[in-house]
Design an enzyme around this catalytic site. Sequence first.
Site, short mmCIF file in Angstrom:
data_model
loop_
_atom_site.label_atom_id
_atom_site.label_comp_id
_atom_site.label_asym_id
_atom_site.label_seq_id
_atom_site.Cartn_x
_atom_site.Cartn_y
_atom_site.Cartn_z
N CYS A 1 0.80 -1.22 0.00
CA CYS A 1 0.00 0.00 0.00
C CYS A 1 0.84 1.27 0.00
O CYS A 1 0.30 2.36 -0.18
CB CYS A 1 -0.92 0.01 1.22
SG CYS A 1 -0.04 0.04 2.80
N ASN B 1 0.24 22.97 13.91
CA ASN B 1 1.12 21.83 13.66
C ASN B 1 2.00 21.48 14.85
O ASN B 1 3.11 20.97 14.68
CB ASN B 1 2.00 22.11 12.43
CG ASN B 1 1.19 22.11 11.15
OD1 ASN B 1 0.43 21.17 10.89
ND2 ASN B 1 1.32 23.16 10.36
#
Length: 467
Positions: A76, A265
């Site tokens: 993936c 953040n």
Amino acid sequence: MLKDMKVASFFAGCGGLDLGFRQAGYEVIWANEFDEAIHKTYQFNHPNTCLCKSDIRTLKAADIPDCDGFIGGPPCQSWSEGGKQLGLEDERGQLFFDYIRLIKEKCPKFFLIENVQGIINDKHFSTFLLFLSTLENAGYVVSYSLLNAADYHIPQDRHRVFIVGFLKKLNCTFDFPKPLGKPYITLKKAIGDIVESPRSYTNENVIQEYGRWLNHDIFMGPWDAKFMARNRVRSWDETSFTIQAQAKNCPLHPQAPKMKYISQNQRVFLQGAEHLYRRLSVRECARIQTFPDNFRFFYKNVQDGYKMVGNAVPPRLAKFLALSIKEALFSIQVRKSETSNVLVAYYKNDYQLQQTLRNRLYYVRAGLRRGALQIPVGMAYPIYLLLHNRSNKFLFRIIPEYPKLMSASGLKKLGFMPSGKEYFAFRLESPLSTNLAGMDLSKVRIKGKNRNIAIPYITTIQELISE
């Protein structure tokens, strides 16, 4: 007959898919896994399965025993939203084609493919459709859906794309398992009984025989800036964040308070509670993934333990999918040749209807977004379009072909006003409404009209008449 169904597993990893299929009554007779670090774990937990350790790129159909189905999740990393998203430019992304090649060569009755949500984002959706059309051209009816593990009594939010295909000649109907919904399984119920302190490791060799819990080991590496950019703690009464394959990205144990917001953040550990912040252990991650406690993971480096657990399909979800496949095979029946598919869809206003008739084209959202149409690739194409708005219903003949993928900009050039990005476009044979014997449009009931009349669906003439 169905209880003896045999499957072959690809990209098997530690065998989460395999365990779920075994729990559903299948026999996993053969599995392929190239990573040497996983072999001992797989063989210990699946002693009756023949493990092939070859590179899938070297395999031929003759190397695989006869079986009813293929199951597997190609790597993936090429599609993951948390990675570089190189897609087919990444060698790992190209392994998807090797899995498809073996499906085409061996022609099992069915196959299942699992991958991350990123494979259907706008950047990769055209590639995703290429995979589907290649499988359809190989003789399969192909369905896909985005499932959240939390909806199937698995204590984590984990969105994954599943593709399921059946040989067209079987003429069977497949439905993905229906979400079980609330109440969700919480972290308290999943791991609340594991109260012993885990064993801590960074890069030293792991001691495999120790303590009450197998694999109750944690990675003590540093917290990087990316990890500290978001809250990583879910409370005891919540489901877990997605269990990751990278140890450094593992969610934090619910014993700690949620991380304090500093800026968009940046988050920090709550002052005075720093000692409570630790990653979930490998065993706790395995519990959240619904592996049984006697499922043992072998590794020298603790990070390899997290990798095996995080890359796996939750066995409980695999079992639900396996049972749905079994139900589809059990309900195989010969369909009447006169059955005709109908696309039932909503038009917003007279302007959209006028543009549809002028261009002889009707479009619906592509992908898995709200309001998108799910089209099993390889199904009999719809030859009628039933457009509805309030009590108004019109029936048109459409050209029976796989719909064209169009962008919003392309549709706007034709005079339409789409709000999304990509759409499937169906072509009308004529702008004139048609009539069918035995169908009274005024009496046709639209499925889901009271809930969301904008969602299109495909059904049959016979079902519309019987409704």
